[in-house]
Scaffold this motif. Structure first.
Motif, PDB file in Angstrom:
ATOM      1  N   LEU A 197      -9.129  19.506  23.485  1.00 36.20           N
ATOM      2  CA  LEU A 197      -7.954  19.951  22.747  1.00 36.20           C
ATOM      3  C   LEU A 197      -7.559  21.375  23.128  1.00 36.20           C
ATOM      4  CD1 LEU A 197      -8.577  18.509  19.168  1.00 36.20           C
ATOM      5  CD2 LEU A 197      -6.677  17.934  20.690  1.00 36.20           C
ATOM      6  N   LEU A 198      -8.439  22.084  23.781  1.00 37.67           N
ATOM      7  CA  LEU A 198      -8.130  23.427  24.244  1.00 37.67           C
ATOM      8  C   LEU A 198      -7.181  23.436  25.435  1.00 37.67           C
ATOM      9  CD1 LEU A 198     -11.723  24.907  24.059  1.00 37.67           C
ATOM     10  CD2 LEU A 198      -9.746  25.882  22.856  1.00 37.67           C
ATOM     11  N   PHE A 199      -7.141  22.328  26.196  1.00 41.12           N
ATOM     12  CA  PHE A 199      -6.436  22.422  27.482  1.00 41.12           C
ATOM     13  C   PHE A 199      -5.872  21.122  28.029  1.00 41.12           C
ATOM     14  CE2 PHE A 199     -10.775  21.278  28.364  1.00 41.12           C
ATOM     15  CZ  PHE A 199     -10.786  20.549  29.546  1.00 41.12           C
ATOM     16  N   ARG A 200      -6.271  19.923  27.486  1.00 42.44           N
ATOM     17  CA  ARG A 200      -5.794  18.704  28.131  1.00 42.44           C
ATOM     18  C   ARG A 200      -5.816  17.469  27.232  1.00 42.44           C
ATOM     19  NH1 ARG A 200      -9.495  16.235  32.650  1.00 42.44           N
ATOM     20  NH2 ARG A 200      -8.205  14.478  32.027  1.00 42.44           N
ATOM     21  N   ARG A 201      -5.628  17.610  25.945  1.00 40.91           N
ATOM     22  CA  ARG A 201      -5.681  16.468  25.043  1.00 40.91           C
ATOM     23  C   ARG A 201      -4.774  16.709  23.846  1.00 40.91           C
ATOM     24  NH1 ARG A 201      -8.508  11.944  23.875  1.00 40.91           N
ATOM     25  NH2 ARG A 201      -9.818  12.169  25.709  1.00 40.91           N
ATOM     26  N   PHE A 223      18.942  15.111  29.881  1.00 35.61           N
ATOM     27  CA  PHE A 223      17.717  14.714  30.597  1.00 35.61           C
ATOM     28  C   PHE A 223      16.769  15.899  30.597  1.00 35.61           C
ATOM     29  CE2 PHE A 223      14.817  14.510  34.131  1.00 35.61           C
ATOM     30  CZ  PHE A 223      14.363  13.203  34.074  1.00 35.61           C
ATOM     31  N   ASP A 224      15.497  15.619  30.307  1.00 33.54           N
ATOM     32  CA  ASP A 224      14.505  16.677  30.384  1.00 33.54           C
ATOM     33  C   ASP A 224      13.113  16.077  30.465  1.00 33.54           C
ATOM     34  OD1 ASP A 224      13.486  19.272  30.529  1.00 33.54           O
ATOM     35  OD2 ASP A 224      14.828  19.991  28.937  1.00 33.54           O
ATOM     36  N   VAL A 225      12.183  16.890  30.943  1.00 37.98           N
ATOM     37  CA  VAL A 225      10.783  16.495  31.096  1.00 37.98           C
ATOM     38  C   VAL A 225       9.918  17.501  30.365  1.00 37.98           C
ATOM     39  CG1 VAL A 225       8.906  16.056  32.726  1.00 37.98           C
ATOM     40  CG2 VAL A 225      11.269  15.490  33.359  1.00 37.98           C
ATOM     41  N   PHE A 226       8.974  17.011  29.573  1.00 37.15           N
ATOM     42  CA  PHE A 226       8.126  17.896  28.790  1.00 37.15           C
ATOM     43  C   PHE A 226       6.656  17.525  28.926  1.00 37.15           C
ATOM     44  CE2 PHE A 226      12.188  17.744  26.546  1.00 37.15           C
ATOM     45  CZ  PHE A 226      12.481  19.096  26.420  1.00 37.15           C
ATOM     46  N   ILE A 227       5.817  18.550  29.033  1.00 36.98           N
ATOM     47  CA  ILE A 227       4.379  18.371  28.891  1.00 36.98           C
ATOM     48  C   ILE A 227       4.063  18.305  27.401  1.00 36.98           C
ATOM     49  CG2 ILE A 227       2.139  19.540  29.115  1.00 36.98           C
ATOM     50  CD1 ILE A 227       3.141  20.665  31.782  1.00 36.98           C
ATOM     51  N   VAL A 228       3.298  17.292  27.015  1.00 37.35           N
ATOM     52  CA  VAL A 228       2.910  17.139  25.621  1.00 37.35           C
ATOM     53  C   VAL A 228       1.388  17.167  25.550  1.00 37.35           C
ATOM     54  CG1 VAL A 228       3.094  15.735  23.545  1.00 37.35           C
ATOM     55  CG2 VAL A 228       4.970  15.751  25.194  1.00 37.35           C
ATOM     56  N   SER A 229       0.860  18.290  25.132  1.00 33.95           N
ATOM     57  CA  SER A 229      -0.573  18.496  24.999  1.00 33.95           C
ATOM     58  C   SER A 229      -0.780  19.474  23.851  1.00 33.95           C
ATOM     59  CB  SER A 229      -1.155  19.064  26.303  1.00 33.95           C
ATOM     60  OG  SER A 229      -2.559  19.152  26.261  1.00 33.95           O
ATOM     61  N   ALA A 230      -1.912  19.386  23.183  1.00 29.52           N
ATOM     62  CA  ALA A 230      -2.168  20.301  22.073  1.00 29.52           C
ATOM     63  C   ALA A 230      -2.001  21.746  22.531  1.00 29.52           C
ATOM     64  CB  ALA A 230      -3.573  20.077  21.521  1.00 29.52           C
ATOM     65  N   PRO A 231      -1.487  22.620  21.676  1.00 29.63           N
ATOM     66  CA  PRO A 231      -1.230  24.004  22.091  1.00 29.63           C
ATOM     67  C   PRO A 231      -2.510  24.697  22.544  1.00 29.63           C
ATOM     68  CG  PRO A 231      -1.092  23.777  19.702  1.00 29.63           C
ATOM     69  CD  PRO A 231      -1.147  22.398  20.259  1.00 29.63           C
ATOM     70  N   THR A 232      -2.459  25.308  23.705  1.00 26.29           N
ATOM     71  CA  THR A 232      -3.627  26.005  24.232  1.00 26.29           C
ATOM     72  C   THR A 232      -3.632  27.457  23.766  1.00 26.29           C
ATOM     73  OG1 THR A 232      -4.814  26.641  26.240  1.00 26.29           O
ATOM     74  CG2 THR A 232      -2.402  26.556  26.384  1.00 26.29           C
ATOM     75  N   PRO A 233      -4.794  27.992  23.451  1.00 29.31           N
ATOM     76  CA  PRO A 233      -4.857  29.414  23.106  1.00 29.31           C
ATOM     77  C   PRO A 233      -4.868  30.308  24.343  1.00 29.31           C
ATOM     78  CG  PRO A 233      -7.051  28.471  23.039  1.00 29.31           C
ATOM     79  CD  PRO A 233      -6.099  27.324  23.320  1.00 29.31           C
ATOM     80  N   VAL A 288       6.272  20.494  16.821  1.00 23.72           N
ATOM     81  CA  VAL A 288       5.143  21.260  16.308  1.00 23.72           C
ATOM     82  C   VAL A 288       3.930  20.340  16.205  1.00 23.72           C
ATOM     83  CG1 VAL A 288       4.237  22.635  14.402  1.00 23.72           C
ATOM     84  CG2 VAL A 288       6.669  22.791  14.998  1.00 23.72           C
ATOM     85  N   PHE A 289       2.867  20.669  16.922  1.00 22.35           N
ATOM     86  CA  PHE A 289       1.649  19.868  16.886  1.00 22.35           C
ATOM     87  C   PHE A 289       0.934  20.067  15.548  1.00 22.35           C
ATOM     88  CE2 PHE A 289       2.573  20.435  21.336  1.00 22.35           C
ATOM     89  CZ  PHE A 289       2.218  19.229  21.908  1.00 22.35           C
ATOM     90  N   ARG A 290       0.376  18.981  15.049  1.00 24.33           N
ATOM     91  CA  ARG A 290      -0.353  19.047  13.785  1.00 24.33           C
ATOM     92  C   ARG A 290      -1.841  19.330  13.973  1.00 24.33           C
ATOM     93  NH1 ARG A 290       2.092  13.940  10.237  1.00 24.33           N
ATOM     94  NH2 ARG A 290       4.264  14.646  10.228  1.00 24.33           N
ATOM     95  N   THR A 291      -2.371  18.993  15.142  1.00 27.49           N
ATOM     96  CA  THR A 291      -3.810  19.141  15.363  1.00 27.49           C
ATOM     97  C   THR A 291      -4.071  19.921  16.641  1.00 27.49           C
ATOM     98  OG1 THR A 291      -4.222  17.009  14.276  1.00 27.49           O
ATOM     99  CG2 THR A 291      -6.004  17.924  15.605  1.00 27.49           C
ATOM    100  N   SER A 292      -4.857  20.973  16.506  1.00 28.84           N
ATOM    101  CA  SER A 292      -5.254  21.800  17.640  1.00 28.84           C
ATOM    102  C   SER A 292      -6.758  22.031  17.550  1.00 28.84           C
ATOM    103  CB  SER A 292      -4.516  23.138  17.616  1.00 28.84           C
ATOM    104  OG  SER A 292      -4.934  23.904  16.487  1.00 28.84           O
ATOM    105  N   PHE A 293      -7.300  22.777  18.505  1.00 30.75           N
ATOM    106  CA  PHE A 293      -8.720  23.108  18.477  1.00 30.75           C
ATOM    107  C   PHE A 293      -9.063  23.887  17.211  1.00 30.75           C
ATOM    108  CE2 PHE A 293     -12.346  25.853  19.713  1.00 30.75           C
ATOM    109  CZ  PHE A 293     -13.263  24.856  20.060  1.00 30.75           C
ATOM    110  N   ALA A 294      -8.158  24.744  16.757  1.00 28.05           N
ATOM    111  CA  ALA A 294      -8.394  25.508  15.532  1.00 28.05           C
ATOM    112  C   ALA A 294      -8.583  24.581  14.333  1.00 28.05           C
ATOM    113  CB  ALA A 294      -7.225  26.463  15.284  1.00 28.05           C
ATOM    114  N   ASP A 295      -7.853  23.483  14.306  1.00 28.91           N
ATOM    115  CA  ASP A 295      -7.993  22.530  13.198  1.00 28.91           C
ATOM    116  C   ASP A 295      -9.352  21.838  13.230  1.00 28.91           C
ATOM    117  OD1 ASP A 295      -5.277  22.732  12.016  1.00 28.91           O
ATOM    118  OD2 ASP A 295      -4.678  22.027  13.989  1.00 28.91           O
ATOM    119  N   VAL A 296      -9.859  21.563  14.438  1.00 33.53           N
ATOM    120  CA  VAL A 296     -11.193  20.989  14.568  1.00 33.53           C
ATOM    121  C   VAL A 296     -12.232  21.952  14.001  1.00 33.53           C
ATOM    122  CG1 VAL A 296     -12.977  20.246  16.189  1.00 33.53           C
ATOM    123  CG2 VAL A 296     -10.605  19.557  16.551  1.00 33.53           C
ATOM    124  N   LEU A 297     -12.118  23.225  14.346  1.00 35.36           N
ATOM    125  CA  LEU A 297     -13.062  24.210  13.829  1.00 35.36           C
ATOM    126  C   LEU A 297     -12.959  24.323  12.302  1.00 35.36           C
ATOM    127  CD1 LEU A 297     -12.832  27.130  16.418  1.00 35.36           C
ATOM    128  CD2 LEU A 297     -14.437  25.214  16.343  1.00 35.36           C
TER     129      LEU A 297
END
Length: 303
Positions: A197-201, A223-233, A288-297
């Protein structure tokens, strides 16, 4: 809206279908596998079936999330990937134009951004982690990535030639299967996924919400292209140290992580070789992502 959802019986489809219904949309699921959420059982490679489905159900929007995935490479011929990802996507786009579909969302993958050169750098001891954004020119290294990128190009072409609003989401990992990375053998599956979740999930719930946001924004984006991954710190300037001492970088951003991980019996990857940057999805898609590494901690602390 009446929405055709491909892959309705799959992991993402089972999360996305109910979310769309809760928003008042009528969902028509299409999938080769029968399920309670699939009204049409069949393949998107069946052109007549796709055209018939879009026509008979007066489809207004298409979310194309169904296809073979990376783990399928070992069990399917290249022709199967071409049939589902390229021909199948073409069938859906043609049906969209033929019957006046108003918007189209395509589920792509961050995997296509890892070229053979980048992969070789990982395996040969890269000097710093790869910082990956939508600005890079992908050079996929396998049939999965090649056909996903081909489908992206078809989506762009149909926007240019026909004005069809299309949003492409390059999603990071959200599948439930155990990780196939070499370092995964050192951690439990839950530990591995938390680290990623820090970098690729991202979670499947966040993947579903990203599709909802893309559906809403498609007409204004064109038209647009977006990377969708949990926010990285992390920041680009962290990339050299991420390769040599990832735990130190993580502890810098999350000082409590070593204590919480030790209590759980978890460990951090010694090296992180890539970071997917989802900044544009937040800024342009408004997601806005609901789950990040901070949420796991936070969950570990509460436990």
């Amino acid at each position: 809206m009446r929405i055709l959802l491909t892959g309705s019986s799959g992991w993402l489809g089972n999360a996305l279908g109910p979310r769309l219904e809760a928003l008042g949309h009528e969902i028509i699921g299409l999938d080769p596998v029968a399920s309670a959420r699939t009204q049409v059982v069949g393949s998107i490679a069946d052109r007549d079936l796709v055209l018939k489905t879009v026509r008979e159900h007066s489809i207004e929007a298409i979310i194309h999330s169904g296809a073979l995935h990376k783990p399928n490479i070992e069990h399917h011929e290249n022709t199967a990937f071409v049939a589902t990802k390229v021909q199948g996507t073409l069938n859906l786009l043609d049906a969209a134009i033929e019957y006046g579909v108003q918007r189209f969302v395509f589920t792509s993958t961050t995997s296509l951004m890892i070229s053979q050169a980048i992969r070789a750098g990982f395996q040969g001891g890269a000097r710093k982690a790869a910082w990956l954004t939508e600005e890079m020119s992908p050079e996929p290294r396998n049939i999965y990535g090649v056909t996903k990128l081909s489908a992206e190009h078809l989506c762009r072409l149909y926007h240019i030639e026909h004005g069809l609003p299309v949003v492409v989401l390059r999603t990071a990992r959200f599948f439930p299967e155990a990780d196939d990375m070499a370092h995964a053998i050192e951690q439990s599956d839950a530990n591995t996924k938390a680290n990623e979740l820090l970098f690729r999930r991202l979670t499947v719930e966040d993947a579903a919400e990203a599709h909802v946001a893309a559906l809403e924004k498609a007409p204004s984006l064109g038209f647009d292209v977006f990377i969708v991954s949990a926010p990285t710190p992390f920041k680009p300037e962290d990339c050299a140290e991420l390769i040599t001492d990832a735990p130190a970088i993580v502890a810098r951003y999350f000082p409590d992580y070593p204590r919480l991980y030790a209590r759980k019996g978890w460990t951090m990857f010694s090296s992180i070789d890539r970071v997917y940057d989802p900044t544009r999805a937040r800024e342009k898609l408004g997601f806005v992502f609901r789950t990040s590494f901070a949420d796991v901690l936070a969950a570990l602390d509460e436990a």
